[in-house]
Design a protein around this motif. Structure first.
Motif: not given
Length: 281
Positions: A15-22
């Motif tokens: 789930a953390a790997s699919f976090a939106l980039p800033p």
């Protein structure tokens, strides 16, 4: 009981790997939009506009429309048709003169047919000419030729050189290279390559541009009449100054009908040139 815990621990990195980039920051874009907003606000602020008159504008427009088109003065129709014909003559002469000057220059300005310094100099001249309205050219020329239809025709021709020149070299550069290479391989000179490799393919586009420029000149000739060089625009100026709204309405009807007719005929001819004759089934 340990399987669900391990599953949750495994899904956490996923789930953390699919976090939106800033979101990227674009300070230059923000500064540009701020400058544009400031310029727009300053423009409206500096112009002396009576905003309360905007409320009265629709009623005033309706009143003048009624004065002009309620009962047009058809007694001036013969003179209006004659002056319209003079405007069309002005547009036609300006178009022909512009074609005669712009066409050879546009061939030289095309890539592959003229020296680079000459090519870029001609393109700069075309750009400068296009930046100046016909009305400014007419004001400059009338100091030599006076208030005559020739002044309007020369102004239209000079302004047409800028547009026809640009359209011309773009049409030449858009020609497929096959016939050009064949003409050069056969030992043809530059003029022969232009005659046999370029012109048969580019001529429909040139003819379409010439007709379109004539349409533009017909509309512009009415505007040039406002400075007194003759034509229907001269009549419009005179009768507007004397507040003869019934005659002004009749003149506007004539201008609209003649312009739309010329546009329709010219547009049909241009479609015939570009698309060829339609086949009846």
């Amino acid at each position: 009981m340990s399987a669900p815990a391990s599953t949750s621990r495994a899904s956490a990195p996923a789930a953390a790997s699919f976090a939106l980039p800033p979101r990227p920051r674009r300070p230059l874009r923000a500064v540009a939009w701020t400058v544009v907003a400031v310029v727009v606000v300053a423009s409206f602020w500096s112009v002396d506009i009576t905003w309360s008159r905007l409320v009265e504008l629709p009623a005033e427009v309706l009143r003048y429309v009624g004065l002009m088109f309620g009962s047009p003065n058809w007694s001036k129709l013969p003179e209006a048709l004659w002056q319209t014909w003079r405007s069309v003559e002005m547009a036609w002469i300006g178009t022909v003169l512009g074609i005669l000057v712009a066409t050879p220059l546009s061939l030289v300005a095309a890539r592959g047919f003229g020296p680079a310094p000459v090519r870029w100099a001609l393109r700069l001249v075309f750009s400068v000419i296009r930046a100046v309205p016909e009305l400014v050219f007419a004001i400059i020329i009338l100091s030599v030729t006076g208030l005559t239809p020739l002044t309007g025709a020369l102004a239209l021709a000079l302004n047409g050189v800028g547009t026809l020149g640009k359209w011309g070299y773009e049409a030449v550069e858009a020609v497929p290279p096959g016939p050009i290479e064949a003409a050069r391989a056969a030992g043809g000179s530059t003029s022969q390559v232009l005659r046999w490799g370029v012109w048969p393919q580019a001529s429909p586009t040139f003819l379409s541009f010439w007709l379109y420029r004539f349409e533009i000149n017909v509309r512009a000739s009415a505007v040039l009449g406002l400075i007194g060089v003759g034509g229907i625009g001269d009549m419009l100026t005179s009768y507007t100054q004397y507040r003869e709204w019934s005659t002004v309405g009749m003149l506007l009807i004539v201008v609209v009908v003649v312009t739309m007719t010329i546009d329709a005929v010219s547009g049909r001819i241009r479609r015939r040139i570009m698309e060829g004759p339609s086949v009846r089934t």
